[in-house]
Scaffold this motif. Structure first.
Motif, PDB file in Angstrom:
ATOM      1  N   ASN A   1     -24.398   8.617  -0.553  1.00 40.47           N
ATOM      2  CA  ASN A   1     -24.984   7.330  -0.216  1.00 40.47           C
ATOM      3  C   ASN A   1     -24.306   6.784   1.045  1.00 40.47           C
ATOM      4  O   ASN A   1     -23.098   6.919   1.207  1.00 40.47           O
ATOM      5  CB  ASN A   1     -24.778   6.335  -1.363  1.00 40.47           C
ATOM      6  N   LEU A   2     -25.089   6.155   1.910  1.00 42.97           N
ATOM      7  CA  LEU A   2     -24.523   5.596   3.135  1.00 42.97           C
ATOM      8  C   LEU A   2     -24.039   4.176   2.884  1.00 42.97           C
ATOM      9  O   LEU A   2     -24.819   3.269   2.613  1.00 42.97           O
ATOM     10  CB  LEU A   2     -25.550   5.618   4.271  1.00 42.97           C
ATOM     11  N   SER A   3     -22.723   4.020   2.973  1.00 39.37           N
ATOM     12  CA  SER A   3     -22.092   2.721   2.828  1.00 39.37           C
ATOM     13  C   SER A   3     -21.704   2.227   4.219  1.00 39.37           C
ATOM     14  O   SER A   3     -22.372   2.533   5.209  1.00 39.37           O
ATOM     15  CB  SER A   3     -20.883   2.835   1.901  1.00 39.37           C
ATOM     16  N   SER A   4     -20.618   1.484   4.318  1.00 39.63           N
ATOM     17  CA  SER A   4     -20.204   0.904   5.596  1.00 39.63           C
ATOM     18  C   SER A   4     -18.814   0.304   5.434  1.00 39.63           C
ATOM     19  O   SER A   4     -18.381  -0.023   4.313  1.00 39.63           O
ATOM     20  CB  SER A   4     -21.186  -0.200   6.008  1.00 39.63           C
ATOM     21  N   GLN A   5     -18.125   0.120   6.553  1.00 38.71           N
ATOM     22  CA  GLN A   5     -16.875  -0.634   6.507  1.00 38.71           C
ATOM     23  C   GLN A   5     -17.140  -2.063   6.009  1.00 38.71           C
ATOM     24  O   GLN A   5     -16.241  -2.731   5.493  1.00 38.71           O
ATOM     25  CB  GLN A   5     -16.218  -0.682   7.881  1.00 38.71           C
ATOM     26  N   ALA A   6     -18.393  -2.501   6.129  1.00 32.41           N
ATOM     27  CA  ALA A   6     -18.776  -3.835   5.670  1.00 32.41           C
ATOM     28  C   ALA A   6     -18.701  -3.972   4.158  1.00 32.41           C
ATOM     29  O   ALA A   6     -18.757  -5.090   3.631  1.00 32.41           O
ATOM     30  CB  ALA A   6     -20.191  -4.163   6.142  1.00 32.41           C
ATOM     31  N   ALA A   7     -18.567  -2.855   3.439  1.00 31.26           N
ATOM     32  CA  ALA A   7     -18.414  -2.925   1.991  1.00 31.26           C
ATOM     33  C   ALA A   7     -17.046  -3.448   1.596  1.00 31.26           C
ATOM     34  O   ALA A   7     -16.877  -3.993   0.505  1.00 31.26           O
ATOM     35  CB  ALA A   7     -18.625  -1.542   1.383  1.00 31.26           C
ATOM     36  N   GLN A   8     -16.052  -3.291   2.496  1.00 27.46           N
ATOM     37  CA  GLN A   8     -14.680  -3.638   2.149  1.00 27.46           C
ATOM     38  C   GLN A   8     -14.047  -4.683   3.059  1.00 27.46           C
ATOM     39  O   GLN A   8     -12.942  -5.125   2.783  1.00 27.46           O
ATOM     40  CB  GLN A   8     -13.819  -2.370   2.164  1.00 27.46           C
ATOM     41  N   ARG A   9     -14.714  -5.045   4.130  1.00 24.05           N
ATOM     42  CA  ARG A   9     -14.186  -6.056   5.035  1.00 24.05           C
ATOM     43  C   ARG A   9     -15.275  -7.078   5.367  1.00 24.05           C
ATOM     44  O   ARG A   9     -16.428  -6.709   5.597  1.00 24.05           O
ATOM     45  CB  ARG A   9     -13.684  -5.429   6.341  1.00 24.05           C
ATOM     46  N   ALA A  10     -14.895  -8.342   5.396  1.00 32.29           N
ATOM     47  CA  ALA A  10     -15.846  -9.387   5.762  1.00 32.29           C
ATOM     48  C   ALA A  10     -16.138  -9.318   7.254  1.00 32.29           C
ATOM     49  O   ALA A  10     -15.222  -9.190   8.071  1.00 32.29           O
ATOM     50  CB  ALA A  10     -15.290 -10.755   5.404  1.00 32.29           C
ATOM     51  N   LEU A  11     -17.417  -9.391   7.606  1.00 32.27           N
ATOM     52  CA  LEU A  11     -17.838  -9.390   9.001  1.00 32.27           C
ATOM     53  C   LEU A  11     -18.714 -10.616   9.247  1.00 32.27           C
ATOM     54  O   LEU A  11     -19.632 -10.895   8.463  1.00 32.27           O
ATOM     55  CB  LEU A  11     -18.626  -8.117   9.333  1.00 32.27           C
ATOM     56  N   LYS A  12     -18.455 -11.304  10.303  1.00 32.82           N
ATOM     57  CA  LYS A  12     -19.198 -12.525  10.616  1.00 32.82           C
ATOM     58  C   LYS A  12     -20.699 -12.232  10.743  1.00 32.82           C
ATOM     59  O   LYS A  12     -21.106 -11.252  11.355  1.00 32.82           O
ATOM     60  CB  LYS A  12     -18.671 -13.129  11.919  1.00 32.82           C
ATOM     61  N   ASP A  13     -21.488 -13.104  10.143  1.00 31.37           N
ATOM     62  CA  ASP A  13     -22.958 -13.023  10.166  1.00 31.37           C
ATOM     63  C   ASP A  13     -23.504 -11.848   9.358  1.00 31.37           C
ATOM     64  O   ASP A  13     -24.693 -11.526   9.446  1.00 31.37           O
ATOM     65  CB  ASP A  13     -23.503 -12.929  11.596  1.00 31.37           C
ATOM     66  N   HIS A  14     -22.679 -11.207   8.554  1.00 32.78           N
ATOM     67  CA  HIS A  14     -23.102 -10.032   7.783  1.00 32.78           C
ATOM     68  C   HIS A  14     -23.105 -10.305   6.282  1.00 32.78           C
ATOM     69  O   HIS A  14     -22.980  -9.376   5.488  1.00 32.78           O
ATOM     70  CB  HIS A  14     -22.174  -8.851   8.078  1.00 32.78           C
ATOM     71  N   ILE A  15     -23.254 -11.549   5.866  1.00 31.51           N
ATOM     72  CA  ILE A  15     -23.123 -11.899   4.458  1.00 31.51           C
ATOM     73  C   ILE A  15     -23.999 -11.022   3.559  1.00 31.51           C
ATOM     74  O   ILE A  15     -23.527 -10.451   2.576  1.00 31.51           O
ATOM     75  CB  ILE A  15     -23.414 -13.413   4.230  1.00 31.51           C
ATOM     76  N   VAL A  16     -25.264 -10.890   3.885  1.00 26.10           N
ATOM     77  CA  VAL A  16     -26.169 -10.112   3.039  1.00 26.10           C
ATOM     78  C   VAL A  16     -25.896  -8.619   3.183  1.00 26.10           C
ATOM     79  O   VAL A  16     -25.843  -7.880   2.190  1.00 26.10           O
ATOM     80  CB  VAL A  16     -27.639 -10.435   3.375  1.00 26.10           C
ATOM     81  N   TYR A  17     -25.695  -8.168   4.402  1.00 21.23           N
ATOM     82  CA  TYR A  17     -25.424  -6.743   4.631  1.00 21.23           C
ATOM     83  C   TYR A  17     -24.145  -6.313   3.927  1.00 21.23           C
ATOM     84  O   TYR A  17     -24.105  -5.260   3.276  1.00 21.23           O
ATOM     85  CB  TYR A  17     -25.324  -6.479   6.135  1.00 21.23           C
TER      86      TYR A  17
ATOM     87  N   ASN B   1     -20.974  10.620  -3.944  1.00 21.61           N
ATOM     88  CA  ASN B   1     -19.993   9.982  -3.073  1.00 21.61           C
ATOM     89  C   ASN B   1     -20.714   9.128  -2.043  1.00 21.61           C
ATOM     90  O   ASN B   1     -21.941   9.181  -1.915  1.00 21.61           O
ATOM     91  CB  ASN B   1     -19.131  11.029  -2.365  1.00 21.61           C
ATOM     92  N   SER B   2     -19.939   8.352  -1.296  1.00 19.16           N
ATOM     93  CA  SER B   2     -20.523   7.585  -0.192  1.00 19.16           C
ATOM     94  C   SER B   2     -19.692   7.773   1.061  1.00 19.16           C
ATOM     95  O   SER B   2     -18.533   8.190   1.003  1.00 19.16           O
ATOM     96  CB  SER B   2     -20.628   6.093  -0.543  1.00 19.16           C
ATOM     97  N   VAL B   3     -20.301   7.477   2.195  1.00 19.70           N
ATOM     98  CA  VAL B   3     -19.645   7.524   3.494  1.00 19.70           C
ATOM     99  C   VAL B   3     -19.694   6.121   4.086  1.00 19.70           C
ATOM    100  O   VAL B   3     -20.745   5.479   4.084  1.00 19.70           O
ATOM    101  CB  VAL B   3     -20.339   8.525   4.434  1.00 19.70           C
ATOM    102  N   GLY B   4     -18.532   5.644   4.576  1.00 24.49           N
ATOM    103  CA  GLY B   4     -18.454   4.285   5.107  1.00 24.49           C
ATOM    104  C   GLY B   4     -18.068   4.244   6.567  1.00 24.49           C
ATOM    105  O   GLY B   4     -16.875   4.157   6.878  1.00 24.49           O
ATOM    106  N   PRO B   5     -19.033   4.289   7.470  1.00 23.18           N
ATOM    107  CA  PRO B   5     -18.699   4.286   8.904  1.00 23.18           C
ATOM    108  C   PRO B   5     -18.323   2.900   9.419  1.00 23.18           C
ATOM    109  O   PRO B   5     -18.695   1.878   8.850  1.00 23.18           O
ATOM    110  CB  PRO B   5     -20.002   4.751   9.581  1.00 23.18           C
ATOM    111  N   THR B   6     -17.594   2.910  10.520  1.00 22.67           N
ATOM    112  CA  THR B   6     -17.453   1.717  11.334  1.00 22.67           C
ATOM    113  C   THR B   6     -18.755   1.554  12.134  1.00 22.67           C
ATOM    114  O   THR B   6     -19.767   2.177  11.809  1.00 22.67           O
ATOM    115  CB  THR B   6     -16.237   1.836  12.273  1.00 22.67           C
ATOM    116  N   VAL B   7     -18.738   0.764  13.160  1.00 20.38           N
ATOM    117  CA  VAL B   7     -19.915   0.588  14.005  1.00 20.38           C
ATOM    118  C   VAL B   7     -20.329   1.939  14.596  1.00 20.38           C
ATOM    119  O   VAL B   7     -19.500   2.689  15.120  1.00 20.38           O
ATOM    120  CB  VAL B   7     -19.636  -0.404  15.143  1.00 20.38           C
TER     121      VAL B   7
END
Length: 245
Positions: free
Chosen positions: A134-150, A176-182
């Motif tokens: 499954n494609l995750s993101s660094q946004a799963a573990q860190r707060a990012l401005k303007d990304h509340i829903v994402y 498993n999942s993969v969590g990329p940065t930008v």
């Protein structure tokens, strides 16, 4: 000889018309898999098919639960599943709308449950092993401005991954999942094209750069392969050390 050999395996990649999904579909085909590419955009699928005629294409909107199930059932068995499709609808906490919330969770989370149910149930019935990423993101573990829903959707993806892994591993299916940065795909550019946003984010990454599509594809391929046989229920970060900062 390739380190990964997927000959004899059938792979399904969602969101395969562009970006990470498209590159993953092409890489898996290159490594010998019979690839099924799913997207809601026929034009993107047609260009993918032109690039590699061996790839089977399916045009369906993952937001349509029943149409998706019917489409996926027709291409089983699927030994390798990449739940990649996602949308990034960005808004501040105080401005996010119900429509943005529903659209994001329907595609980024609900569709993963739907497609996985069809694929995994079929594998269990056939007594076949499988691997799901499954494609995750660094946004799963860190707060990012303007990304509340994402951020919320990607945190849910990681929770889904762990629950799926717990229940499906005894049946021979790893998840498993993969969590990329930008990653500067078309979707990545939506949130990170302006230097005033991208420069501070890049400064938080010890390697000093964003991820290339190939970096993410390599992680996906590894987790799909037998090389990662004892890795189950984890999120593999592809973020250049962002979580260290």
């Amino acid at each position: 000889m390739n380190a990964h050999d997927f000959r004899g395996k059938r792979a399904l990649v969602t969101g395969a018309g562009a970006g990470i999904g498209r590159a993953t579909a092409l890489k898996l085909a290159e490594l010998g898999a019979e690839v099924v590419a799913l997207s809601r955009t026929q034009e993107n699928l047609d260009s993918l098919k032109a690039e590699n005629p061996s790839i089977e294409i399916i045009c369906v909107d993952l937001a349509d639960w029943n149409a998706t199930r019917e489409a996926v059932q027709k291409v089983t068995p699927i030994h390798l599943l990449v739940n990649n499709a996602a949308v990034a609808l960005l808004a501040p906490v105080l401005e996010a709308t119900p429509q943005e919330f529903d659209s994001s969770f329907n595609l980024n989370v609900k569709s993963i449950l739907n497609v996985t149910q069809v694929v995994a149930s079929d594998l269990v019935d056939r007594k076949l092993k499988g691997s799901i990423v499954n494609l995750s993101s660094q946004a799963a573990q860190r707060a990012l401005k303007d990304h509340i829903v994402y951020c919320g959707t990607k945190a849910a993806v990681d929770a889904f991954t762990r629950s799926m892994a717990l229940e499906l591993a005894p049946k021979g299916i790893r998840v498993n999942s993969v969590g990329p940065t930008v990653v500067m795909t078309a979707m990545g550019r939506i949130g990170w094209s302006k230097p005033e946003k991208s420069d501070p984010m890049r400064a938080r990454i010890p390697q000093g750069k964003f991820a290339e599509v190939e970096d993410v594809v390599n992680a996906i391929v590894y987790l799909l392969s037998d090389k990662s046989d004892m890795i189950n229920g984890h999120m593999l970060p592809v973020e250049g050390g962002f979580f260290c900062s």
